[in-house]
Scaffold this motif. Structure first.
Motif, PDB file in Angstrom:
ATOM      1  N   ILE A 289       0.854  -1.185   0.000  1.00  0.00           N
ATOM      2  CA  ILE A 289       0.000   0.000   0.000  1.00  0.00           C
ATOM      3  C   ILE A 289       0.890   1.235   0.000  1.00  0.00           C
ATOM      4  O   ILE A 289       1.835   1.319   0.772  1.00  0.00           O
TER       5      ILE A 289
ATOM      6  N   ASN B 170      -6.116   2.806  -1.993  1.00  0.00           N
ATOM      7  CA  ASN B 170      -7.454   2.364  -2.409  1.00  0.00           C
ATOM      8  C   ASN B 170      -8.086   3.536  -3.153  1.00  0.00           C
ATOM      9  O   ASN B 170      -7.519   4.617  -3.221  1.00  0.00           O
ATOM     10  N   ILE B 171      -9.253   3.332  -3.707  1.00  0.00           N
ATOM     11  CA  ILE B 171      -9.839   4.358  -4.583  1.00  0.00           C
ATOM     12  C   ILE B 171     -10.026   5.710  -3.885  1.00  0.00           C
ATOM     13  O   ILE B 171      -9.718   6.754  -4.443  1.00  0.00           O
TER      14      ILE B 171
ATOM     15  N   SER C 261      -8.406   6.848  -1.162  1.00  0.00           N
ATOM     16  CA  SER C 261      -7.089   7.399  -0.834  1.00  0.00           C
ATOM     17  C   SER C 261      -6.380   7.915  -2.080  1.00  0.00           C
ATOM     18  O   SER C 261      -5.644   8.898  -2.017  1.00  0.00           O
ATOM     19  N   GLU C 262      -6.590   7.250  -3.226  1.00  0.00           N
ATOM     20  CA  GLU C 262      -6.001   7.735  -4.480  1.00  0.00           C
ATOM     21  C   GLU C 262      -6.597   9.078  -4.878  1.00  0.00           C
ATOM     22  O   GLU C 262      -5.893   9.958  -5.379  1.00  0.00           O
TER      23      GLU C 262
ATOM     24  N   GLU D 140      -8.717   5.936   5.414  1.00  0.00           N
ATOM     25  CA  GLU D 140      -9.347   5.129   4.365  1.00  0.00           C
ATOM     26  C   GLU D 140      -8.628   3.790   4.200  1.00  0.00           C
ATOM     27  O   GLU D 140      -9.255   2.759   4.036  1.00  0.00           O
ATOM     28  N   ASN D 141      -7.298   3.817   4.242  1.00  0.00           N
ATOM     29  CA  ASN D 141      -6.537   2.569   4.122  1.00  0.00           C
ATOM     30  C   ASN D 141      -6.772   1.654   5.316  1.00  0.00           C
ATOM     31  O   ASN D 141      -6.891   0.441   5.152  1.00  0.00           O
TER      32      ASN D 141
ATOM     33  N   LYS E 291     -10.393   0.234   4.813  1.00  0.00           N
ATOM     34  CA  LYS E 291     -10.666  -0.595   3.632  1.00  0.00           C
ATOM     35  C   LYS E 291      -9.642  -1.703   3.386  1.00  0.00           C
ATOM     36  O   LYS E 291      -9.976  -2.717   2.794  1.00  0.00           O
ATOM     37  N   LEU E 292      -8.402  -1.541   3.821  1.00  0.00           N
ATOM     38  CA  LEU E 292      -7.365  -2.519   3.492  1.00  0.00           C
ATOM     39  C   LEU E 292      -6.700  -3.156   4.702  1.00  0.00           C
ATOM     40  O   LEU E 292      -6.595  -4.373   4.787  1.00  0.00           O
TER      41      LEU E 292
END
Length: 95
Positions: free
Chosen positions: A39, A45-46, A48-49, A77-78, A81-82
């Motif tokens: 990461i 992730n979408i 965070s991008e 967000e990471n 989501k991750l």
């Protein structure tokens, strides 16, 4: 008893070699067939991008507190989501 996989964070100032080091580690893990996710922050992730695009857009002139909050929002967000989903199951490399 199953061994939990760690979260490894590569921290440092710009140009200190974080990405170079994480590339070496990723190549090593691939060669050993060790499952991992990589990461980048900001990004990953979408959501965070999208935040990354805001931070890196030269037209934006955010003050230092706004900039900090955007980085923290990308991390949040990471985590949601991750990292939470994969923590302990897969080795996580955070750049």
């Amino acid at each position: 008893m199953s061994k939990k996989k760690p979260l490894i964070v590569f921290e440092g100032i710009e140009g200190s070699g974080k990405t170079t080091l994480i590339n070496y580690v990723s190549q090593y893990l691939k060669s050993k067939r060790i499952s991992f996710i990589r990461i980048r922050e900001p990004g990953g992730n979408i959501n965070s991008e999208n935040i990354r695009k805001l931070i890196l857009n030269k037209k934006n002139k955010f003050n230092s507190f706004t900039d900090l909050l955007l980085y923290l929002a990308a991390r949040s967000e990471n985590v949601e989501k991750l990292i939470r989903k994969n923590y302990g199951k897969k080795l996580i490399l955070l750049d």
